[in-house]
Design a protein around this motif. Structure first.
Motif, PDB file in Angstrom:
ATOM      1  N   PRO A 106      -9.044  -2.783  10.265  1.00  0.00           N
ATOM      2  CA  PRO A 106      -7.988  -3.355   9.427  1.00  0.00           C
ATOM      3  C   PRO A 106      -8.540  -4.365   8.437  1.00  0.00           C
ATOM      4  O   PRO A 106      -9.523  -5.051   8.702  1.00  0.00           O
ATOM      5  CB  PRO A 106      -7.056  -4.023  10.457  1.00  0.00           C
ATOM      6  N   THR A 107      -7.905  -4.443   7.282  1.00  0.00           N
ATOM      7  CA  THR A 107      -8.265  -5.436   6.279  1.00  0.00           C
ATOM      8  C   THR A 107      -7.125  -6.426   6.147  1.00  0.00           C
ATOM      9  O   THR A 107      -5.955  -6.075   6.297  1.00  0.00           O
ATOM     10  CB  THR A 107      -8.534  -4.781   4.916  1.00  0.00           C
ATOM     11  N   THR A 108      -7.460  -7.670   5.877  1.00  0.00           N
ATOM     12  CA  THR A 108      -6.457  -8.716   5.721  1.00  0.00           C
ATOM     13  C   THR A 108      -6.205  -8.954   4.243  1.00  0.00           C
ATOM     14  O   THR A 108      -7.137  -9.130   3.471  1.00  0.00           O
ATOM     15  CB  THR A 108      -6.923 -10.025   6.386  1.00  0.00           C
ATOM     16  N   GLU A 109      -4.919  -8.935   3.866  1.00  0.00           N
ATOM     17  CA  GLU A 109      -4.563  -9.120   2.467  1.00  0.00           C
ATOM     18  C   GLU A 109      -3.362 -10.034   2.361  1.00  0.00           C
ATOM     19  O   GLU A 109      -2.499 -10.056   3.226  1.00  0.00           O
ATOM     20  CB  GLU A 109      -4.245  -7.777   1.796  1.00  0.00           C
ATOM     21  N   ILE A 117      -3.097   5.431  -2.310  1.00  0.00           N
ATOM     22  CA  ILE A 117      -2.985   6.706  -3.021  1.00  0.00           C
ATOM     23  C   ILE A 117      -4.049   7.653  -2.465  1.00  0.00           C
ATOM     24  O   ILE A 117      -5.240   7.361  -2.536  1.00  0.00           O
ATOM     25  CB  ILE A 117      -3.176   6.520  -4.538  1.00  0.00           C
ATOM     26  N   PHE A 118      -3.605   8.756  -1.875  1.00  0.00           N
ATOM     27  CA  PHE A 118      -4.529   9.713  -1.261  1.00  0.00           C
ATOM     28  C   PHE A 118      -5.493   8.988  -0.313  1.00  0.00           C
ATOM     29  O   PHE A 118      -6.702   9.175  -0.374  1.00  0.00           O
ATOM     30  CB  PHE A 118      -5.324  10.468  -2.330  1.00  0.00           C
ATOM     31  N   ASP A 119      -4.946   8.188   0.554  1.00  0.00           N
ATOM     32  CA  ASP A 119      -5.794   7.354   1.395  1.00  0.00           C
ATOM     33  C   ASP A 119      -5.022   6.940   2.638  1.00  0.00           C
ATOM     34  O   ASP A 119      -3.799   7.001   2.669  1.00  0.00           O
ATOM     35  CB  ASP A 119      -6.235   6.119   0.604  1.00  0.00           C
ATOM     36  N   ASP A 120      -5.731   6.539   3.676  1.00  0.00           N
ATOM     37  CA  ASP A 120      -5.153   5.924   4.864  1.00  0.00           C
ATOM     38  C   ASP A 120      -5.623   4.475   4.912  1.00  0.00           C
ATOM     39  O   ASP A 120      -6.815   4.214   4.755  1.00  0.00           O
ATOM     40  CB  ASP A 120      -5.611   6.645   6.141  1.00  0.00           C
ATOM     41  N   ARG A 121      -4.693   3.567   5.148  1.00  0.00           N
ATOM     42  CA  ARG A 121      -5.069   2.156   5.198  1.00  0.00           C
ATOM     43  C   ARG A 121      -4.370   1.450   6.349  1.00  0.00           C
ATOM     44  O   ARG A 121      -3.243   1.782   6.710  1.00  0.00           O
ATOM     45  CB  ARG A 121      -4.714   1.435   3.884  1.00  0.00           C
ATOM     46  N   HIS A 122      -5.058   0.462   6.891  1.00  0.00           N
ATOM     47  CA  HIS A 122      -4.488  -0.426   7.897  1.00  0.00           C
ATOM     48  C   HIS A 122      -4.673  -1.841   7.372  1.00  0.00           C
ATOM     49  O   HIS A 122      -5.799  -2.327   7.262  1.00  0.00           O
ATOM     50  CB  HIS A 122      -5.185  -0.245   9.248  1.00  0.00           C
ATOM     51  N   VAL A 123      -3.562  -2.477   7.029  1.00  0.00           N
ATOM     52  CA  VAL A 123      -3.603  -3.793   6.394  1.00  0.00           C
ATOM     53  C   VAL A 123      -2.879  -4.802   7.273  1.00  0.00           C
ATOM     54  O   VAL A 123      -1.789  -4.536   7.781  1.00  0.00           O
ATOM     55  CB  VAL A 123      -2.953  -3.759   4.994  1.00  0.00           C
ATOM     56  N   ASP A 143      -0.468   1.501   7.368  1.00  0.00           N
ATOM     57  CA  ASP A 143      -0.020   0.667   8.480  1.00  0.00           C
ATOM     58  C   ASP A 143      -0.116  -0.781   8.030  1.00  0.00           C
ATOM     59  O   ASP A 143      -1.218  -1.263   7.726  1.00  0.00           O
ATOM     60  CB  ASP A 143      -0.893   0.889   9.718  1.00  0.00           C
ATOM     61  N   LEU A 144       1.020  -1.466   7.989  1.00  0.00           N
ATOM     62  CA  LEU A 144       1.063  -2.858   7.544  1.00  0.00           C
ATOM     63  C   LEU A 144       1.545  -3.736   8.685  1.00  0.00           C
ATOM     64  O   LEU A 144       2.677  -3.617   9.154  1.00  0.00           O
ATOM     65  CB  LEU A 144       1.985  -2.998   6.328  1.00  0.00           C
ATOM     66  N   ASP A 145       0.661  -4.622   9.142  1.00  0.00           N
ATOM     67  CA  ASP A 145       0.952  -5.514  10.259  1.00  0.00           C
ATOM     68  C   ASP A 145       1.423  -6.856   9.702  1.00  0.00           C
ATOM     69  O   ASP A 145       0.646  -7.587   9.076  1.00  0.00           O
ATOM     70  CB  ASP A 145      -0.313  -5.678  11.107  1.00  0.00           C
ATOM     71  N   LEU A 146       2.687  -7.179   9.947  1.00  0.00           N
ATOM     72  CA  LEU A 146       3.280  -8.423   9.424  1.00  0.00           C
ATOM     73  C   LEU A 146       3.498  -9.464  10.521  1.00  0.00           C
ATOM     74  O   LEU A 146       4.191 -10.458  10.296  1.00  0.00           O
ATOM     75  CB  LEU A 146       4.628  -8.107   8.755  1.00  0.00           C
ATOM     76  N   ARG A 147       2.885  -9.273  11.674  1.00  0.00           N
ATOM     77  CA  ARG A 147       3.193 -10.138  12.812  1.00  0.00           C
ATOM     78  C   ARG A 147       2.727 -11.576  12.629  1.00  0.00           C
ATOM     79  O   ARG A 147       3.267 -12.488  13.263  1.00  0.00           O
ATOM     80  CB  ARG A 147       2.585  -9.543  14.090  1.00  0.00           C
ATOM     81  N   ARG A 167       4.205   2.455   7.824  1.00  0.00           N
ATOM     82  CA  ARG A 167       4.599   1.895   9.116  1.00  0.00           C
ATOM     83  C   ARG A 167       4.425   0.384   9.062  1.00  0.00           C
ATOM     84  O   ARG A 167       3.331  -0.109   8.777  1.00  0.00           O
ATOM     85  CB  ARG A 167       3.769   2.510  10.237  1.00  0.00           C
ATOM     86  N   LEU A 168       5.505  -0.330   9.354  1.00  0.00           N
ATOM     87  CA  LEU A 168       5.487  -1.789   9.351  1.00  0.00           C
ATOM     88  C   LEU A 168       5.660  -2.297  10.777  1.00  0.00           C
ATOM     89  O   LEU A 168       6.529  -1.817  11.508  1.00  0.00           O
ATOM     90  CB  LEU A 168       6.604  -2.354   8.470  1.00  0.00           C
ATOM     91  N   GLU A 169       4.854  -3.269  11.148  1.00  0.00           N
ATOM     92  CA  GLU A 169       4.996  -3.905  12.457  1.00  0.00           C
ATOM     93  C   GLU A 169       5.398  -5.351  12.229  1.00  0.00           C
ATOM     94  O   GLU A 169       4.686  -6.098  11.559  1.00  0.00           O
ATOM     95  CB  GLU A 169       3.704  -3.812  13.260  1.00  0.00           C
ATOM     96  N   VAL A 170       6.553  -5.736  12.771  1.00  0.00           N
ATOM     97  CA  VAL A 170       7.108  -7.059  12.504  1.00  0.00           C
ATOM     98  C   VAL A 170       7.349  -7.789  13.815  1.00  0.00           C
ATOM     99  O   VAL A 170       7.450  -7.167  14.886  1.00  0.00           O
ATOM    100  CB  VAL A 170       8.436  -6.938  11.716  1.00  0.00           C
ATOM    101  N   PRO A 171       7.464  -9.126  13.757  1.00  0.00           N
ATOM    102  CA  PRO A 171       7.776  -9.885  14.974  1.00  0.00           C
ATOM    103  C   PRO A 171       9.182  -9.569  15.478  1.00  0.00           C
ATOM    104  O   PRO A 171      10.056  -9.162  14.715  1.00  0.00           O
ATOM    105  CB  PRO A 171       7.663 -11.345  14.513  1.00  0.00           C
TER     106      PRO A 171
END
Length: 221
Positions: A106-109, A117-123, A143-147, A167-171
């Motif tokens: 995962p990368t932190t942003e 775009i034409f890619d898979d990412r875990h942020v 995949d965007l982790d907002l926890r 896909r969003l993951e939230v508290p």
């Protein structure tokens, strides 16, 4: 946003600014240049994908090829824009055969916009007030982790999925509300928070053959 990404877009903005300045000085017919050469921006977007995200060579190349096809049409070398469709189908097929490339971790942003775009990412969103305001996935998975993020009484996040999945993951303490068109897409959000929410995240969603999944993580007891 990485230094390489900032440099690329800085050069692009400077180039567009110089063009507009030359147009105001009547040294260049800006309207003709824009009408004829606008696909160059799509080509540059593909190059930008390759430069800023080298692992996504296939995706960036496909975007660039689509831009080239459009440019051949606008300059008159190709008589019809319908040439774009076989190019697009070939590109999608190539992408499916070679497989979408995922980031190894995962990368932190904390930027305002996250694009896939034409890619898979875990942020993973940076800790603190949520800075991301726009999420776009086109022929990709995100995949965007907002926890670790925090929101106010009502925070708005725009989510666009076109032939992609987000896909969003939230508290567990957030309420999620949704508005916007779903065109052959699907949106799934958790039930309202109990006890009352610490904040509301409103999702302005556009899904075109895409899916959005929101998961609320309940802390371990």
């Amino acid at each position: 946003m990485s230094a390489r990404t900032r440099f690329f877009y800085a050069v692009l903005f400077i180039a567009v600014g110089v063009l507009l300045l030359l147009g105001q000085a009547s040294l260049v017919d800006t309207s003709t240049v824009i009408t004829t050469w606008w696909p160059t921006l799509i080509i540059l977007a593909g190059v930008g994908q390759i430069v800023t995200r080298p692992h996504n060579l296939v995706g960036g190349s496909i975007v660039g090829v689509i831009g080239v096809a459009l440019l051949l049409w606008t300059v008159g070398i190709v008589g019809s824009v319908t040439v774009l469709w076989p190019v697009l189908l070939i590109g999608i097929g190539t992408w499916l055969v070679l497989g979408r490339v995922s980031v190894t971790g995962p990368t932190t942003e904390d930027g305002e916009e996250v694009v896939t775009i034409f890619d898979d990412r875990h942020v993973v969103a940076a800790a603190g007030p949520l800075g991301t305001r726009v999420v776009t996935t086109i022929f990709g998975d995100l995949d965007l982790d907002l926890r670790d993020a925090t929101i106010g009484e009502r925070t708005t996040l725009q989510v666009v999925t076109i032939f992609g999945d987000a896909r969003l993951e939230v508290p567990a303490g957030w309420d999620i509300t949704v508005s916007g068109p779903e065109i052959f897409g699907d949106v799934s959000v958790p039930s309202p928070a109990t006890p009352p929410a610490t904040g509301t995240l409103h999702l302005q969603v556009v899904t075109i053959f895409g899916d959005l999944r929101v998961r609320s993580t309940v802390p371990a007891v």
